[in-house]
Design a protein around this motif. Sequence first.
Motif, PDB file in Angstrom:
ATOM      1  N   GLY A  12       0.785  -1.469  -0.088  1.00  0.00           N
ATOM      2  CA  GLY A  12       0.262  -0.031   0.045  1.00  0.00           C
ATOM      3  C   GLY A  12       0.715   1.312  -0.083  1.00  0.00           C
ATOM      4  N   VAL A  13       1.784   0.974   0.610  1.00  0.00           N
ATOM      5  CA  VAL A  13       2.703   2.526   0.783  1.00  0.00           C
ATOM      6  C   VAL A  13       3.380   2.688  -1.156  1.00  0.00           C
ATOM      7  CG1 VAL A  13       4.993   3.671   1.496  1.00  0.00           C
ATOM      8  CG2 VAL A  13       3.537   2.233   2.954  1.00  0.00           C
ATOM      9  N   LEU A  14       3.363   3.952  -1.214  1.00  0.00           N
ATOM     10  CA  LEU A  14       3.057   3.719  -2.937  1.00  0.00           C
ATOM     11  C   LEU A  14       5.470   3.546  -3.437  1.00  0.00           C
ATOM     12  CD1 LEU A  14       1.473   7.013  -4.292  1.00  0.00           C
ATOM     13  CD2 LEU A  14       0.646   4.927  -4.482  1.00  0.00           C
ATOM     14  N   ASP A  15       5.793   2.894  -4.565  1.00  0.00           N
ATOM     15  CA  ASP A  15       7.170   2.726  -4.517  1.00  0.00           C
ATOM     16  C   ASP A  15       6.888   3.410  -5.415  1.00  0.00           C
ATOM     17  OD1 ASP A  15       9.823   1.887  -4.809  1.00  0.00           O
ATOM     18  OD2 ASP A  15       9.044  -0.008  -4.207  1.00  0.00           O
ATOM     19  N   PRO A  16       7.479   4.685  -6.009  1.00  0.00           N
ATOM     20  CA  PRO A  16       8.546   5.732  -6.994  1.00  0.00           C
ATOM     21  C   PRO A  16       8.971   4.942  -7.684  1.00  0.00           C
ATOM     22  CG  PRO A  16       8.198   7.403  -5.084  1.00  0.00           C
ATOM     23  CD  PRO A  16       7.710   5.596  -4.883  1.00  0.00           C
ATOM     24  N   GLN A  17      10.521   4.082  -7.002  1.00  0.00           N
ATOM     25  CA  GLN A  17      11.148   4.287  -7.539  1.00  0.00           C
ATOM     26  C   GLN A  17      11.870   2.547  -9.079  1.00  0.00           C
ATOM     27  OE1 GLN A  17      14.456   3.187  -4.979  1.00  0.00           O
ATOM     28  NE2 GLN A  17      15.714   2.879  -6.900  1.00  0.00           N
ATOM     29  N   GLY A  18      10.447   1.667  -7.677  1.00  0.00           N
ATOM     30  CA  GLY A  18       9.425   0.386  -8.775  1.00  0.00           C
ATOM     31  C   GLY A  18       8.813   0.847  -9.776  1.00  0.00           C
ATOM     32  N   GLU A  19       8.130   1.977  -9.579  1.00  0.00           N
ATOM     33  CA  GLU A  19       7.481   2.181 -11.253  1.00  0.00           C
ATOM     34  C   GLU A  19       8.554   2.758 -11.945  1.00  0.00           C
ATOM     35  OE1 GLU A  19       4.055   2.998 -13.308  1.00  0.00           O
ATOM     36  OE2 GLU A  19       4.421   1.710 -11.540  1.00  0.00           O
ATOM     37  N   ALA A  20       9.208   3.688 -11.580  1.00  0.00           N
ATOM     38  CA  ALA A  20      10.468   4.371 -12.854  1.00  0.00           C
ATOM     39  C   ALA A  20      11.114   2.977 -13.481  1.00  0.00           C
ATOM     40  CB  ALA A  20      11.382   4.970 -12.405  1.00  0.00           C
ATOM     41  N   VAL A  21      11.047   1.200 -12.448  1.00  0.00           N
ATOM     42  CA  VAL A  21      11.598   1.343 -13.372  1.00  0.00           C
ATOM     43  C   VAL A  21      10.978   0.488 -14.199  1.00  0.00           C
ATOM     44  CG1 VAL A  21      13.073  -1.338 -12.487  1.00  0.00           C
ATOM     45  CG2 VAL A  21      13.555   0.698 -11.504  1.00  0.00           C
ATOM     46  N   ARG A  22       9.615  -0.382 -12.960  1.00  0.00           N
ATOM     47  CA  ARG A  22       8.707  -1.104 -14.452  1.00  0.00           C
ATOM     48  C   ARG A  22       8.475  -0.051 -15.934  1.00  0.00           C
ATOM     49  NH1 ARG A  22       3.951  -0.194 -16.084  1.00  0.00           N
ATOM     50  NH2 ARG A  22       3.857   1.323 -15.046  1.00  0.00           N
ATOM     51  N   GLY A  26       9.458  -1.452 -19.322  1.00  0.00           N
ATOM     52  CA  GLY A  26       8.972  -1.803 -20.904  1.00  0.00           C
ATOM     53  C   GLY A  26       9.469  -1.028 -22.426  1.00  0.00           C
ATOM     54  N   ALA A  27       9.995  -0.193 -22.330  1.00  0.00           N
ATOM     55  CA  ALA A  27      10.382   1.164 -22.538  1.00  0.00           C
ATOM     56  C   ALA A  27      10.997   0.145 -23.374  1.00  0.00           C
ATOM     57  CB  ALA A  27      11.103   2.496 -21.850  1.00  0.00           C
ATOM     58  N   LEU A  28      11.826  -0.431 -22.297  1.00  0.00           N
ATOM     59  CA  LEU A  28      13.394  -1.550 -23.240  1.00  0.00           C
ATOM     60  C   LEU A  28      12.207  -2.352 -23.632  1.00  0.00           C
ATOM     61  CD1 LEU A  28      15.903  -1.004 -20.502  1.00  0.00           C
ATOM     62  CD2 LEU A  28      16.485  -0.046 -22.822  1.00  0.00           C
ATOM     63  N   PHE A  30      10.959  -4.953 -22.438  1.00  0.00           N
ATOM     64  CA  PHE A  30      10.311  -6.149 -21.724  1.00  0.00           C
ATOM     65  C   PHE A  30       8.871  -6.261 -21.219  1.00  0.00           C
ATOM     66  CE2 PHE A  30      14.494  -5.487 -21.088  1.00  0.00           C
ATOM     67  CZ  PHE A  30      15.286  -6.819 -21.651  1.00  0.00           C
ATOM     68  N   GLU A  31       8.353  -6.173 -22.469  1.00  0.00           N
ATOM     69  CA  GLU A  31       6.552  -6.843 -21.537  1.00  0.00           C
ATOM     70  C   GLU A  31       6.656  -7.651 -21.060  1.00  0.00           C
ATOM     71  OE1 GLU A  31       4.999  -3.933 -23.461  1.00  0.00           O
ATOM     72  OE2 GLU A  31       6.572  -4.028 -24.736  1.00  0.00           O
ATOM     73  N   GLY A  32       4.876  -7.084 -19.898  1.00  0.00           N
ATOM     74  CA  GLY A  32       4.321  -8.646 -19.197  1.00  0.00           C
ATOM     75  C   GLY A  32       5.286  -8.405 -17.429  1.00  0.00           C
ATOM     76  N   VAL A  33       6.151  -7.011 -17.304  1.00  0.00           N
ATOM     77  CA  VAL A  33       5.663  -7.052 -15.900  1.00  0.00           C
ATOM     78  C   VAL A  33       5.248  -6.277 -15.483  1.00  0.00           C
ATOM     79  CG1 VAL A  33       8.255  -5.604 -14.907  1.00  0.00           C
ATOM     80  CG2 VAL A  33       8.423  -7.165 -17.230  1.00  0.00           C
ATOM     81  N   GLY A  34       4.530  -6.314 -14.435  1.00  0.00           N
ATOM     82  CA  GLY A  34       3.783  -6.042 -13.615  1.00  0.00           C
ATOM     83  C   GLY A  34       4.450  -5.198 -12.229  1.00  0.00           C
ATOM     84  N   GLU A  35       3.741  -5.155 -11.399  1.00  0.00           N
ATOM     85  CA  GLU A  35       4.181  -4.238 -10.413  1.00  0.00           C
ATOM     86  C   GLU A  35       5.165  -4.824  -9.924  1.00  0.00           C
ATOM     87  OE1 GLU A  35       2.614  -2.952  -6.293  1.00  0.00           O
ATOM     88  OE2 GLU A  35       2.708  -4.428  -7.115  1.00  0.00           O
ATOM     89  N   VAL A  36       6.594  -3.585  -9.597  1.00  0.00           N
ATOM     90  CA  VAL A  36       7.827  -3.435  -9.233  1.00  0.00           C
ATOM     91  C   VAL A  36       7.963  -2.603  -8.333  1.00  0.00           C
ATOM     92  CG1 VAL A  36      10.240  -2.995 -10.290  1.00  0.00           C
ATOM     93  CG2 VAL A  36       8.934  -4.078 -11.704  1.00  0.00           C
ATOM     94  N   ARG A  37       8.555  -3.411  -7.147  1.00  0.00           N
ATOM     95  CA  ARG A  37       8.728  -3.061  -5.820  1.00  0.00           C
ATOM     96  C   ARG A  37      10.406  -2.889  -5.145  1.00  0.00           C
ATOM     97  NH1 ARG A  37       4.018  -0.550  -3.638  1.00  0.00           N
ATOM     98  NH2 ARG A  37       4.918  -1.168  -1.580  1.00  0.00           N
ATOM     99  N   ILE A  38      10.999  -1.765  -5.148  1.00  0.00           N
ATOM    100  CA  ILE A  38      12.113  -1.729  -4.936  1.00  0.00           C
ATOM    101  C   ILE A  38      12.503  -2.007  -3.324  1.00  0.00           C
ATOM    102  CG2 ILE A  38      14.976  -0.443  -4.532  1.00  0.00           C
ATOM    103  CD1 ILE A  38      13.338  -1.692  -7.920  1.00  0.00           C
ATOM    104  N   GLY A  39      13.879  -2.327  -3.268  1.00  0.00           N
ATOM    105  CA  GLY A  39      14.036  -3.096  -1.543  1.00  0.00           C
ATOM    106  C   GLY A  39      15.767  -2.529  -1.654  1.00  0.00           C
ATOM    107  N   LYS A  40      16.245  -3.253   0.091  1.00  0.00           N
ATOM    108  CA  LYS A  40      17.031  -3.243   0.009  1.00  0.00           C
ATOM    109  C   LYS A  40      17.717  -4.075   0.580  1.00  0.00           C
ATOM    110  CE  LYS A  40      17.201  -0.065   3.526  1.00  0.00           C
ATOM    111  NZ  LYS A  40      16.450   1.968   3.851  1.00  0.00           N
ATOM    112  N   VAL A  41      18.966  -4.383   0.802  1.00  0.00           N
ATOM    113  CA  VAL A  41      19.892  -5.674   1.546  1.00  0.00           C
ATOM    114  C   VAL A  41      20.725  -4.994   2.137  1.00  0.00           C
ATOM    115  CG1 VAL A  41      20.816  -7.519   1.205  1.00  0.00           C
ATOM    116  CG2 VAL A  41      18.774  -7.421  -0.125  1.00  0.00           C
ATOM    117  N   ILE A  42      20.576  -5.338   3.929  1.00  0.00           N
ATOM    118  CA  ILE A  42      21.920  -4.732   4.805  1.00  0.00           C
ATOM    119  C   ILE A  42      22.352  -5.770   4.688  1.00  0.00           C
ATOM    120  CG2 ILE A  42      21.982  -2.899   6.574  1.00  0.00           C
ATOM    121  CD1 ILE A  42      20.169  -2.091   6.230  1.00  0.00           C
TER     122      ILE A  42
END
Length: 79
Positions: A12-22, A26-28, A30-42
Amino acid sequence: MKARVHVTLKTGVLDPQGEAVRHSLGALGFEGVGEVRIGKVIELEVAETDRAAAEARVREMCEKLLANTVIENYAVEIA
């Protein structure tokens, strides 16, 4: 011990970075990619030798600094 923390945005939290990647995927062509969520690993090296103590210590770090628990979830792995 080594610890790995996975931090992701809560549902439910908007992920503008994930949306930009999605959009870029598509512009490159890669069709059929749904929601993209970006996270981090520490990755951390902690001095504790007891697995439970190490996990408790890393969870405390997450609650105080590593994750914004208002908008992020986290998962801890101890190796």
